[in-house]
Design a protein around this motif. Structure first.
Motif, PDB file in Angstrom:
ATOM      1  N   PRO A 253      -7.758  -1.990 -14.285  1.00  0.00           N
ATOM      2  CA  PRO A 253      -6.569  -2.500 -15.465  1.00  0.00           C
ATOM      3  C   PRO A 253      -6.876  -0.976 -16.269  1.00  0.00           C
ATOM      4  O   PRO A 253      -7.594  -0.344 -16.070  1.00  0.00           O
ATOM      5  CB  PRO A 253      -7.176  -3.713 -16.752  1.00  0.00           C
ATOM      6  N   PRO A 254      -6.287  -1.543 -17.760  1.00  0.00           N
ATOM      7  CA  PRO A 254      -5.831  -0.435 -18.011  1.00  0.00           C
ATOM      8  C   PRO A 254      -6.835  -0.216 -19.165  1.00  0.00           C
ATOM      9  O   PRO A 254      -7.862   1.417 -19.833  1.00  0.00           O
ATOM     10  CB  PRO A 254      -4.659  -0.460 -19.815  1.00  0.00           C
ATOM     11  N   SER A 255      -7.939  -1.086 -19.502  1.00  0.00           N
ATOM     12  CA  SER A 255      -9.511  -0.661 -20.340  1.00  0.00           C
ATOM     13  C   SER A 255      -9.942   0.321 -19.747  1.00  0.00           C
ATOM     14  O   SER A 255     -10.361   1.525 -20.218  1.00  0.00           O
ATOM     15  CB  SER A 255      -9.904  -2.352 -20.364  1.00  0.00           C
ATOM     16  N   MET A 256     -10.478  -0.368 -18.045  1.00  0.00           N
ATOM     17  CA  MET A 256     -11.017   1.269 -17.424  1.00  0.00           C
ATOM     18  C   MET A 256     -10.238   2.015 -17.316  1.00  0.00           C
ATOM     19  O   MET A 256     -11.027   3.595 -17.538  1.00  0.00           O
ATOM     20  CB  MET A 256     -10.870   0.470 -16.014  1.00  0.00           C
ATOM     21  N   ILE A 257      -9.626   1.947 -17.337  1.00  0.00           N
ATOM     22  CA  ILE A 257      -8.354   3.621 -17.013  1.00  0.00           C
ATOM     23  C   ILE A 257      -8.625   4.596 -18.207  1.00  0.00           C
ATOM     24  O   ILE A 257      -8.657   5.971 -17.951  1.00  0.00           O
ATOM     25  CB  ILE A 257      -6.822   2.945 -16.988  1.00  0.00           C
TER      26      ILE A 257
END
Length: 308
Positions: A253-257
């Protein structure tokens, strides 16, 4: 000796394949778990002949199905949409809910939007003694329920289906309720299939918006994103001056990216907006740690509110 080398080579290939398989299965499991924590909003509308109204029976049945599946934040549409705004409801009812999405802002992750259409009939029978058709006290209502399941951030329709129901009763109201209940229960089953199929995707379709103060940073950020192992590809969806809209296919997800990007890039940036499927980044020449990257200059920019 050659036989021994071939055996070792084959063993290494099998080991690499097994590692990749385990990694993929772990990503799938994480995707399913993460989706159950997503915010889902259901709204089903119908035209009662005078105005567009909210169909409570269909909405309740679909909400019950979502709760049964384990979705925790099932949101009440009454709190996230102006149900008394006739123009807004009519826009949602007649087509793609662009105005609805703008009014929701970022309160939800997935929209389940239904449009309910019905037709009424009297049940007549032929009276052989009278030699003519006689109206029956029973009424019949046929309902067609069209449902779209939409990722709010990106506007992607992940499923679209229709169901039908025919109800009977001694008045049109009861017949209509029976028809809607049949159509809604069928729609609930289709909704479950749609969400489960979507959760089994091995990759996520993300939307990143990047604001920079020079073009060189835009080129570098694309290279940095492409260097992340869990990112499959990055492509430009739209560019407006020094603002890029990027479509990203990734396993995370974006948070990990964003966390991985911080480790990869030497650019100074902060997260202006973050959700389950999208992210807005703004780059600056400021120095300092993440806690010092405040948003006091965000008002100096005129952000494009268009959803892609």
């Amino acid at each position: 000796m050659n036989l021994s080398k071939n055996f070792l080579f084959l063993t290494a290939i099998i080991f690499i394949f097994m590692i990749n398989s385990v990694f993929a299965q772990g990503l799938i499991k994480n995707s399913v778990t993460a989706m159950s924590d997503s915010r889902v909003t259901v709204i089903v509308l119908e035209d009662d002949g005078e105005e567009i109204i909210h169909n409570e029976i269909s909405t309740s049945i679909l909400n019950e199905k979502l709760l049964e599946m384990g979705f925790k934040p099932v949101l009440d549409a009454n709190h996230v949409i102006k149900l008394n705004d006739a123009q807004l409801l009519e826009s949602v009812y007649k087509g793609y809910p662009e105005e609805f999405i703008h009014n929701l802002d970022s309160v939800t992750d997935y929209l389940v939007i239904g449009r309910c259409m019905s037709s009424e009939n009297n049940l007549d029978f032929y009276d052989y003694y009278a030699g003519r058709m006689v109206e029956s006290p029973l009424k019949s209502v046929r309902v067609n329920l069209k449902v779209d399941v939409i990722i709010y951030d990106t506007g992607e329709i992940i499923s679209s289906f229709s169901t039908r129901g025919v109800g009977f009763g001694n008045n049109l109201s009861r017949a209509g309720d029976n028809a809607i209940e049949i159509a809604a229960n069928d729609a609930a089953d289709k909704l479950e299939d749609a969400l489960r199929n979507f959760s089994e995707r091995t990759t996520l379709q993300l939307l990143f918006t990047v604001h920079a103060d020079d073009y060189g940073k835009l080129d570098q950020i694309m290279e940095d994103l492409r260097s992340i192992d869990s990112v499959n590809f990055v492509k430009i969806r739209e560019q407006r001056g020094k603002t890029l809209t990027l479509s990203i296919e990734a396993y995370q997800p974006p948070s990990m990216i964003v966390q991985l990007l911080k480790d990869r890039t030497n650019l100074n940036f902060y997260v202006e907006r973050l959700s389950g499927n999208s992210c807005t980044l703004r780059f600056s020449d400021r120095e300092g740690n993440d806690d010092e990257k405040v948003f006091d200059d965000a008002d100096d920019y005129e952000l494009d509110d268009k959803r892609y």
